[in-house]
Design a protein around this motif. Structure first.
Motif, PDB file in Angstrom:
ATOM      1  N   LYS A  37      -8.634   4.846  -2.970  1.00 52.89           N
ATOM      2  CA  LYS A  37      -8.947   4.498  -1.582  1.00 52.89           C
ATOM      3  C   LYS A  37      -7.777   3.826  -0.872  1.00 52.89           C
ATOM      4  CE  LYS A  37     -12.388   2.143   1.245  1.00 52.89           C
ATOM      5  NZ  LYS A  37     -11.808   2.715   2.402  1.00 52.89           N
ATOM      6  N   THR A  38      -7.054   2.941  -1.539  1.00 50.59           N
ATOM      7  CA  THR A  38      -5.927   2.252  -0.905  1.00 50.59           C
ATOM      8  C   THR A  38      -4.872   3.240  -0.438  1.00 50.59           C
ATOM      9  OG1 THR A  38      -6.302   0.342  -2.336  1.00 50.59           O
ATOM     10  CG2 THR A  38      -4.196   0.455  -1.222  1.00 50.59           C
ATOM     11  N   ARG A  39      -4.544   4.199  -1.313  1.00 45.20           N
ATOM     12  CA  ARG A  39      -3.502   5.164  -0.966  1.00 45.20           C
ATOM     13  C   ARG A  39      -3.979   6.147   0.101  1.00 45.20           C
ATOM     14  NH1 ARG A  39       1.904   5.596  -0.670  1.00 45.20           N
ATOM     15  NH2 ARG A  39       2.441   7.770  -0.559  1.00 45.20           N
TER      16      ARG A  39
ATOM     17  N   SER B 162      -0.366   7.750  -6.905  1.00 46.39           N
ATOM     18  CA  SER B 162      -1.233   6.630  -7.267  1.00 46.39           C
ATOM     19  C   SER B 162      -0.423   5.340  -7.322  1.00 46.39           C
ATOM     20  CB  SER B 162      -1.882   6.895  -8.621  1.00 46.39           C
ATOM     21  OG  SER B 162      -0.906   6.854  -9.639  1.00 46.39           O
ATOM     22  N   ARG B 163      -1.087   4.257  -7.666  1.00 51.75           N
ATOM     23  CA  ARG B 163      -0.422   2.966  -7.832  1.00 51.75           C
ATOM     24  C   ARG B 163      -0.010   2.742  -9.277  1.00 51.75           C
ATOM     25  NH1 ARG B 163      -1.165  -0.125  -3.410  1.00 51.75           N
ATOM     26  NH2 ARG B 163      -1.057  -2.110  -4.499  1.00 51.75           N
TER      27      ARG B 163
ATOM     28  N   PRO C   4       0.807  -1.218   0.000  1.00 46.63           N
ATOM     29  CA  PRO C   4       0.000   0.000   0.000  1.00 46.63           C
ATOM     30  C   PRO C   4       0.845   1.275   0.000  1.00 46.63           C
ATOM     31  CG  PRO C   4      -0.713  -1.474   1.749  1.00 46.63           C
ATOM     32  CD  PRO C   4       0.502  -2.080   1.147  1.00 46.63           C
TER      33      PRO C   4
ATOM     34  N   ASP D 174      -6.248   5.681   2.385  1.00 46.16           N
ATOM     35  CA  ASP D 174      -6.323   4.978   3.674  1.00 46.16           C
ATOM     36  C   ASP D 174      -4.939   4.817   4.280  1.00 46.16           C
ATOM     37  OD1 ASP D 174      -9.026   4.813   3.407  1.00 46.16           O
ATOM     38  OD2 ASP D 174      -9.064   2.693   2.825  1.00 46.16           O
ATOM     39  N   TYR D 175      -3.952   4.517   3.443  1.00 47.78           N
ATOM     40  CA  TYR D 175      -2.581   4.389   3.944  1.00 47.78           C
ATOM     41  C   TYR D 175      -2.087   5.732   4.489  1.00 47.78           C
ATOM     42  CZ  TYR D 175       2.452   4.058   4.034  1.00 47.78           C
ATOM     43  OH  TYR D 175       3.756   4.126   4.438  1.00 47.78           O
TER      44      TYR D 175
END
Length: 164
Positions: free
Chosen positions: A152-154, A124-125, A48, A156-157
């Motif tokens: 959302k993943t980033r 971003s990823r 993440p 939240d991290y």
């Protein structure tokens, strides 16, 4: 003269090898781990915390979250971000009329993300951003806008790191 016990099976050369090497050799011979990722059919699962290309967060109403404060532009060590602010009559009084990032100069350090008070620019990823021309590495505001649900993943991290 010192008498040593004979090793059964004639494997006395194994005694001189480094123990971590023996562990890796046994795992290799058993086939317990596959080291190959067959790209692009398979994708590597990233943590993440990965920092891909910086993108602008697009709110649910379709507008960017950025208020054109210029802190990300100021924090960038390579000066790859260009912002020209404009005024509006909405609740957010300013927005970036022009927001460009030169990805050929970006070093993905994340300082722009840390400097932003609005969480409007995040890493971003997305890491596959190769292009065949220099113009292909200049990303404009419309290219950088990503809906908040996809980030959302980033986010939240990032919020978990705020609590530390």
């Amino acid at each position: 003269m010192v008498q040593r016990a004979a090793v059964v099976g004639g494997c006395d050369w194994l005694m001189g090898l480094d123990p971590p090497f023996l562990v890796n050799l046994s795992r290799f011979l058993r086939g317990s781990q596959d080291f190959t990722v067959y790209f692009p059919e398979q994708r590597f699962v990233h943590a993440p915390a990965i920092r891909g290309m910086p993108v602008l967060v697009q709110m649910e109403n379709g507008k960017e979250r950025c208020v054109a404060c210029g802190l990300c532009e100021w924090a960038c060590p390579t000066s790859c971000i260009t912002i020209f602010p404009a005024e509006t009559n909405d609740a957010v009084e300013r927005y970036p009329e022009i927001f460009d990032i030169d990805m050929s100069r970006c070093m993905f350090c994340g300082l722009c993300e840390e400097a932003c008070p609005e969480e409007a620019i995040v890493m971003s990823r997305q890491i596959e951003i190769a292009s065949y021309s220099r113009e292909g590495s200049h990303w404009h505001k419309q290219d950088l806008l990503v809906p908040v649900a996809q980030l959302k993943t980033r986010t939240d991290y990032l919020r978990s790191q705020y609590e530390r």
